[in-house]
Design a protein around this motif. Structure first.
Motif, short mmCIF file in Angstrom:
data_model
loop_
_atom_site.label_atom_id
_atom_site.label_comp_id
_atom_site.label_asym_id
_atom_site.label_seq_id
_atom_site.Cartn_x
_atom_site.Cartn_y
_atom_site.Cartn_z
N LEU A 163 0.84 -1.20 0.00
CA LEU A 163 0.00 0.00 0.00
C LEU A 163 0.88 1.25 0.00
O LEU A 163 0.66 2.19 -0.76
CB LEU A 163 -0.92 0.02 1.22
N ALA A 164 1.87 1.25 0.87
CA ALA A 164 2.77 2.41 0.96
C ALA A 164 3.53 2.61 -0.34
O ALA A 164 3.68 3.74 -0.81
CB ALA A 164 3.73 2.23 2.13
N ASP A 165 4.01 1.52 -0.94
CA ASP A 165 4.77 1.61 -2.17
C ASP A 165 3.95 2.20 -3.31
O ASP A 165 4.48 2.88 -4.19
CB ASP A 165 5.28 0.22 -2.56
N SER A 203 -8.24 -9.60 -3.37
CA SER A 203 -6.93 -9.75 -2.74
C SER A 203 -6.11 -8.49 -2.97
O SER A 203 -6.33 -7.75 -3.94
CB SER A 203 -6.19 -10.96 -3.31
N ALA A 204 -5.17 -8.27 -2.10
CA ALA A 204 -4.26 -7.14 -2.28
C ALA A 204 -3.48 -7.31 -3.58
O ALA A 204 -3.26 -6.33 -4.30
CB ALA A 204 -3.32 -7.03 -1.09
N ASP A 205 -3.10 -8.54 -3.91
CA ASP A 205 -2.37 -8.78 -5.16
C ASP A 205 -3.19 -8.39 -6.38
O ASP A 205 -2.66 -7.84 -7.34
CB ASP A 205 -1.94 -10.25 -5.27
N ASP A 206 -4.49 -8.65 -6.33
CA ASP A 206 -5.39 -8.28 -7.43
C ASP A 206 -5.48 -6.75 -7.55
O ASP A 206 -5.42 -6.19 -8.64
CB ASP A 206 -6.75 -8.90 -7.21
N LEU A 207 -5.60 -6.10 -6.41
CA LEU A 207 -5.63 -4.63 -6.40
C LEU A 207 -4.31 -4.07 -6.94
O LEU A 207 -4.30 -3.17 -7.78
CB LEU A 207 -5.87 -4.11 -4.99
N PHE A 208 -3.20 -4.64 -6.48
CA PHE A 208 -1.88 -4.17 -6.92
C PHE A 208 -1.70 -4.39 -8.42
O PHE A 208 -1.09 -3.56 -9.10
CB PHE A 208 -0.77 -4.86 -6.14
N ALA A 209 -2.19 -5.50 -8.94
CA ALA A 209 -2.08 -5.77 -10.39
C ALA A 209 -2.82 -4.71 -11.19
O ALA A 209 -2.33 -4.25 -12.24
CB ALA A 209 -2.60 -7.17 -10.71
N THR A 210 -3.99 -4.30 -10.70
CA THR A 210 -4.75 -3.24 -11.38
C THR A 210 -3.94 -1.94 -11.39
O THR A 210 -3.81 -1.29 -12.43
CB THR A 210 -6.10 -3.01 -10.68
N ILE A 211 -3.38 -1.60 -10.25
CA ILE A 211 -2.61 -0.36 -10.15
C ILE A 211 -1.33 -0.44 -10.97
O ILE A 211 -0.99 0.50 -11.68
CB ILE A 211 -2.31 -0.04 -8.67
N ASP A 212 -0.63 -1.56 -10.88
CA ASP A 212 0.65 -1.70 -11.56
C ASP A 212 0.51 -1.67 -13.08
O ASP A 212 1.48 -1.41 -13.79
CB ASP A 212 1.36 -2.98 -11.12
N ALA A 213 -0.69 -1.91 -13.60
CA ALA A 213 -0.93 -1.85 -15.04
C ALA A 213 -1.22 -0.42 -15.52
O ALA A 213 -1.23 -0.17 -16.72
CB ALA A 213 -2.10 -2.77 -15.40
N MET A 214 -1.42 0.50 -14.60
CA MET A 214 -1.73 1.89 -14.97
C MET A 214 -0.48 2.59 -15.50
O MET A 214 0.62 2.41 -14.96
CB MET A 214 -2.26 2.65 -13.76
N PRO A 215 -0.62 3.41 -16.53
CA PRO A 215 0.54 4.11 -17.09
C PRO A 215 1.31 4.95 -16.06
O PRO A 215 2.54 4.95 -16.07
CB PRO A 215 -0.07 5.01 -18.17
N MET A 216 0.60 5.65 -15.18
CA MET A 216 1.29 6.48 -14.19
C MET A 216 2.13 5.61 -13.25
O MET A 216 3.26 5.95 -12.93
CB MET A 216 0.30 7.31 -13.38
N ARG A 228 3.39 2.69 -13.95
CA ARG A 228 4.52 2.15 -14.72
C ARG A 228 5.66 3.17 -14.78
O ARG A 228 6.83 2.81 -14.67
CB ARG A 228 4.08 1.74 -16.11
N ARG A 229 5.30 4.43 -14.94
CA ARG A 229 6.32 5.49 -14.93
C ARG A 229 6.98 5.56 -13.56
O ARG A 229 8.19 5.74 -13.45
CB ARG A 229 5.72 6.83 -15.33
N GLU A 230 6.18 5.45 -12.50
CA GLU A 230 6.74 5.49 -11.14
C GLU A 230 7.72 4.34 -10.93
O GLU A 230 8.78 4.53 -10.34
CB GLU A 230 5.60 5.37 -10.11
N MET A 231 7.39 3.16 -11.41
CA MET A 231 8.24 2.00 -11.21
C MET A 231 9.53 2.10 -12.02
O MET A 231 10.55 1.55 -11.61
CB MET A 231 7.50 0.71 -11.57
N SER A 232 9.48 2.80 -13.13
CA SER A 232 10.68 2.90 -13.97
C SER A 232 11.70 3.91 -13.42
O SER A 232 12.84 3.94 -13.84
CB SER A 232 10.30 3.26 -15.41
N ARG A 233 11.26 4.75 -12.49
CA ARG A 233 12.16 5.77 -11.92
C ARG A 233 13.04 5.19 -10.85
O ARG A 233 12.88 4.40 -10.09
CB ARG A 233 11.35 6.94 -11.33
#
Length: 141
Positions: free
Chosen positions: A73-75, A121-134, A136-141
């Motif tokens: 959640l924090a990440d 599940s939290a993993d399902d929620l995280f998968a939805t978020i991690d697929a968002m363009p914004m 993805r940009r955050e993860m690439s930084r």
């Protein structure tokens, strides 16, 4: 009892001023008449949990799933906001018109990204978020 409570990310129960709501590890009461989530726009992803009572089984299961995934959640800058008092008829409850349990994921841009009437599940929620363009940009930084 009406509860609009930010559980960011359910790591502690330190009350913070609304201006501090964007920091991980804070808990911020959200006024029940808040129609907009503008305090969170561009800095947090609100997850709204609605139920008719804090004893609702789906609500309890969703809270437990999110609490167990606090580092994720924090990440992802997630703020969990809860409303378990349908009698208070706050602006967000009127906007989303939940009938029993409802989970709403709101993106940093303020748009509704996902709604569910059963716990996920939290993993399902995280998968939805991690697929968002914004995100993805955050993860690439």
């Amino acid at each position: 009892m009406r509860r609009w409570l930010a559980l960011v990310p359910a790591l502690g129960l330190t009350l913070a001023a609304p201006a501090d709501a964007q920091r991980s590890g804070t808990v911020t009461p959200l006024p029940p008449d808040t129609a907009e989530l503008s305090d969170y726009r561009w800095s947090n992803r609100p997850v709204l949990l609605f139920a008719d009572a804090d004893t609702d089984a789906a609500y309890a299961a969703q809270r437990a799933a999110l609490a167990a995934a606090a580092p994720g959640l924090a990440d992802r800058d997630i703020v969990v906001l809860t409303d378990t008092d349908p009698q208070a008829r706050g602006a967000l409850r009127a906007r989303f018109a939940p009938e029993g349990f409802l989970m709403v994921l709101v993106g940093k841009d303020g748009g509704v990204k996902r709604t569910e009437t059963a716990p996920i599940s939290a993993d399902d929620l995280f998968a939805t978020i991690d697929a968002m363009p914004m995100r993805r940009r955050e993860m690439s930084r």
